[in-house]
Design a protein around this motif. Structure first.
Motif, PDB file in Angstrom:
ATOM      1  N   ASN A 109       0.814  -1.233   0.000  1.00  0.00           N
ATOM      2  CA  ASN A 109       0.000   0.000   0.000  1.00  0.00           C
ATOM      3  C   ASN A 109       0.841   1.274   0.000  1.00  0.00           C
ATOM      4  N   GLY A 110       2.006   1.199  -0.656  1.00  0.00           N
ATOM      5  CA  GLY A 110       2.872   2.372  -0.751  1.00  0.00           C
ATOM      6  C   GLY A 110       2.648   3.139  -2.039  1.00  0.00           C
ATOM      7  N   LYS A 111       3.399   4.220  -2.185  1.00  0.00           N
ATOM      8  CA  LYS A 111       3.289   5.083  -3.358  1.00  0.00           C
ATOM      9  C   LYS A 111       4.526   4.914  -4.234  1.00  0.00           C
ATOM     10  N   THR A 112       4.291   4.773  -5.529  1.00  0.00           N
ATOM     11  CA  THR A 112       5.406   4.560  -6.456  1.00  0.00           C
ATOM     12  C   THR A 112       5.245   5.417  -7.708  1.00  0.00           C
ATOM     13  N   ILE A 113       6.383   5.816  -8.269  1.00  0.00           N
ATOM     14  CA  ILE A 113       6.411   6.581  -9.523  1.00  0.00           C
ATOM     15  C   ILE A 113       7.161   5.752 -10.562  1.00  0.00           C
ATOM     16  N   ALA A 114       6.538   5.566 -11.740  1.00  0.00           N
ATOM     17  CA  ALA A 114       7.197   4.890 -12.855  1.00  0.00           C
ATOM     18  C   ALA A 114       7.563   5.927 -13.912  1.00  0.00           C
ATOM     19  N   VAL A 115       8.811   5.898 -14.370  1.00  0.00           N
ATOM     20  CA  VAL A 115       9.271   6.817 -15.413  1.00  0.00           C
ATOM     21  C   VAL A 115       9.508   5.994 -16.678  1.00  0.00           C
ATOM     22  N   LEU A 116       8.785   6.317 -17.738  1.00  0.00           N
ATOM     23  CA  LEU A 116       8.805   5.502 -18.959  1.00  0.00           C
ATOM     24  C   LEU A 116       9.763   6.047 -20.018  1.00  0.00           C
ATOM     25  N   GLY A 117      10.154   5.142 -20.931  1.00  0.00           N
ATOM     26  CA  GLY A 117      11.028   5.523 -22.039  1.00  0.00           C
ATOM     27  C   GLY A 117      10.274   5.719 -23.344  1.00  0.00           C
ATOM     28  N   GLY A 118       8.968   5.928 -23.236  1.00  0.00           N
ATOM     29  CA  GLY A 118       8.128   6.165 -24.414  1.00  0.00           C
ATOM     30  C   GLY A 118       6.807   6.771 -23.979  1.00  0.00           C
ATOM     31  N   GLY A 119       5.923   7.022 -24.936  1.00  0.00           N
ATOM     32  CA  GLY A 119       4.629   7.622 -24.636  1.00  0.00           C
ATOM     33  C   GLY A 119       3.627   6.623 -24.076  1.00  0.00           C
ATOM     34  N   PHE A 120       2.560   7.135 -23.481  1.00  0.00           N
ATOM     35  CA  PHE A 120       1.568   6.302 -22.800  1.00  0.00           C
ATOM     36  C   PHE A 120       0.795   5.363 -23.734  1.00  0.00           C
ATOM     37  N   PRO A 179       7.800  -2.877 -21.311  1.00  0.00           N
ATOM     38  CA  PRO A 179       7.402  -4.039 -22.123  1.00  0.00           C
ATOM     39  C   PRO A 179       5.901  -4.309 -22.018  1.00  0.00           C
ATOM     40  N   LYS A 180       5.359  -4.999 -23.009  1.00  0.00           N
ATOM     41  CA  LYS A 180       3.911  -5.249 -23.057  1.00  0.00           C
ATOM     42  C   LYS A 180       3.415  -6.067 -21.858  1.00  0.00           C
ATOM     43  N   GLN A 181       4.318  -6.874 -21.284  1.00  0.00           N
ATOM     44  CA  GLN A 181       3.935  -7.673 -20.113  1.00  0.00           C
ATOM     45  C   GLN A 181       3.551  -6.785 -18.930  1.00  0.00           C
ATOM     46  N   ASN A 182       3.945  -5.514 -18.988  1.00  0.00           N
ATOM     47  CA  ASN A 182       3.703  -4.617 -17.860  1.00  0.00           C
ATOM     48  C   ASN A 182       2.506  -3.682 -18.072  1.00  0.00           C
ATOM     49  N   ILE A 183       1.669  -3.973 -19.043  1.00  0.00           N
ATOM     50  CA  ILE A 183       0.493  -3.120 -19.269  1.00  0.00           C
ATOM     51  C   ILE A 183      -0.406  -3.102 -18.030  1.00  0.00           C
ATOM     52  N   SER A 184      -0.607  -4.270 -17.424  1.00  0.00           N
ATOM     53  CA  SER A 184      -1.427  -4.353 -16.212  1.00  0.00           C
ATOM     54  C   SER A 184      -0.778  -3.553 -15.070  1.00  0.00           C
ATOM     55  N   LEU A 185       0.547  -3.677 -14.936  1.00  0.00           N
ATOM     56  CA  LEU A 185       1.278  -2.926 -13.901  1.00  0.00           C
ATOM     57  C   LEU A 185       1.160  -1.424 -14.145  1.00  0.00           C
ATOM     58  N   PHE A 186       1.248  -1.025 -15.403  1.00  0.00           N
ATOM     59  CA  PHE A 186       1.078   0.392 -15.779  1.00  0.00           C
ATOM     60  C   PHE A 186      -0.259   0.926 -15.256  1.00  0.00           C
ATOM     61  N   HIS A 187      -1.337   0.172 -15.464  1.00  0.00           N
ATOM     62  CA  HIS A 187      -2.665   0.620 -15.022  1.00  0.00           C
ATOM     63  C   HIS A 187      -2.761   0.671 -13.496  1.00  0.00           C
ATOM     64  N   GLN A 188      -2.098  -0.275 -12.827  1.00  0.00           N
ATOM     65  CA  GLN A 188      -2.082  -0.269 -11.354  1.00  0.00           C
ATOM     66  C   GLN A 188      -1.371   0.966 -10.816  1.00  0.00           C
ATOM     67  N   ILE A 189      -0.215   1.279 -11.428  1.00  0.00           N
ATOM     68  CA  ILE A 189       0.554   2.448 -10.971  1.00  0.00           C
ATOM     69  C   ILE A 189      -0.209   3.732 -11.271  1.00  0.00           C
ATOM     70  N   ALA A 190      -0.846   3.785 -12.442  1.00  0.00           N
ATOM     71  CA  ALA A 190      -1.643   4.965 -12.805  1.00  0.00           C
ATOM     72  C   ALA A 190      -2.771   5.199 -11.799  1.00  0.00           C
ATOM     73  N   LYS A 191      -3.316   4.108 -11.271  1.00  0.00           N
ATOM     74  CA  LYS A 191      -4.440   4.207 -10.323  1.00  0.00           C
ATOM     75  C   LYS A 191      -3.987   4.534  -8.903  1.00  0.00           C
ATOM     76  N   HIS A 192      -2.877   3.938  -8.483  1.00  0.00           N
ATOM     77  CA  HIS A 192      -2.459   4.065  -7.078  1.00  0.00           C
ATOM     78  C   HIS A 192      -1.192   4.894  -6.876  1.00  0.00           C
ATOM     79  N   GLY A 193      -0.529   5.281  -7.959  1.00  0.00           N
ATOM     80  CA  GLY A 193       0.701   6.054  -7.855  1.00  0.00           C
ATOM     81  C   GLY A 193       0.767   7.075  -8.968  1.00  0.00           C
TER      82      GLY A 193
END
Length: 224
Positions: free
Chosen positions: A93-104, A109-123
């Motif tokens: 239940n912590g806060k995280t920031i993801a910095v990407l090397g491309g546009g949204f 990698p494509k395997q992280n699409i679900s993780l991307f949505h989780q971070i967008a929602k909670h971080g």
């Protein structure tokens, strides 16, 4: 696709830590909680895309206590250590920031699409590239200066001798940030980069307390 915000270097919401680096991005695209951009303390947690079996345990040992102390964990949403850093932070239940090397619109990698949505929602997810720009090889070294610039320091969990992680470490040192490295077995190639960093002056850390004490010392200095 979540709605994104555009933050320029002259906006009040622009991260103050990034404003101190010499090649600060002029524009940031953001999805999620932009208040995290001015939150302190924040720490970048990075490492190899092919971690050892022990990596998860190392992450729990270092990242979990920092999350419990309300630290923001910054990483690059790559495979391996980066993904683990985000997942462990969200899992506690912590806060995280993801910095990407491309546009949204081009999550890599494509395997992280679900993780991307989780971070967008909670971080928070950040990129200096407009949503339609796909990732490119040279974007990732560019992205790394934002990774290191957002926090007071960078923690390297595992890295090989010629790891891309070393580019982020160089950026961190150039920005005057702290660099911490986790030692490991000399028999594993994923620890050789960390050992090299320690030889070159990175701080060897055994547990999260080492990082907490370092931050405590720095924050006391800056309050006087």
């Amino acid at each position: 696709m979540e709605k994104f915000k555009i933050i320029t270097i002259v906006d009040e919401s622009y991260p103050p830590m990034l404003n101190t680096i010499k090649d600060a991005p002029l524009v940031l695209y953001a999805i999620g909680d932009t208040t995290l951009l001015s939150y302190s303390p924040a720490l970048s947690v990075i490492g190899t895309r092919k971690p050892t079996m022990e990596a998860s345990q190392k992450m729990e040992l270092f990242v979990k206590p920092l999350v419990k102390e309300k630290w923001v964990i910054v990483s690059g949403m790559a495979m391996g250590i980066d993904s683990l850093a985000h997942k462990i932070t969200l899992g506690h239940n912590g806060k995280t920031i993801a910095v990407l090397g491309g546009g949204f619109h081009h999550i890599y990698p494509k395997q992280n699409i679900s993780l991307f949505h989780q971070i967008a929602k909670h971080g928070l997810v950040l990129s200096e590239y407009p949503p339609d720009i796909p990732p490119a090889r040279y974007h990732f070294p560019e992205r790394n200066r934002i990774l290191s610039g957002l926090g007071f320091g960078t923690l390297v969990i595992e890295a090989t001798e010629r790891s891309g992680t070393l580019i982020t470490v160089e950026q961190a040192l150039d920005q005057g940030r702290e660099v911490f490295a986790v030692p490991g077995s000399p028999l594993q190639p994923q620890t050789k980069g960390c050992h090299q960093m320690i030889q070159d002056g990175a701080k060897l850390v055994h547990e999260a307390v080492d990082i907490l004490e370092e931050w405590d010392g720095i924050s006391k200095l800056t309050t006087y």
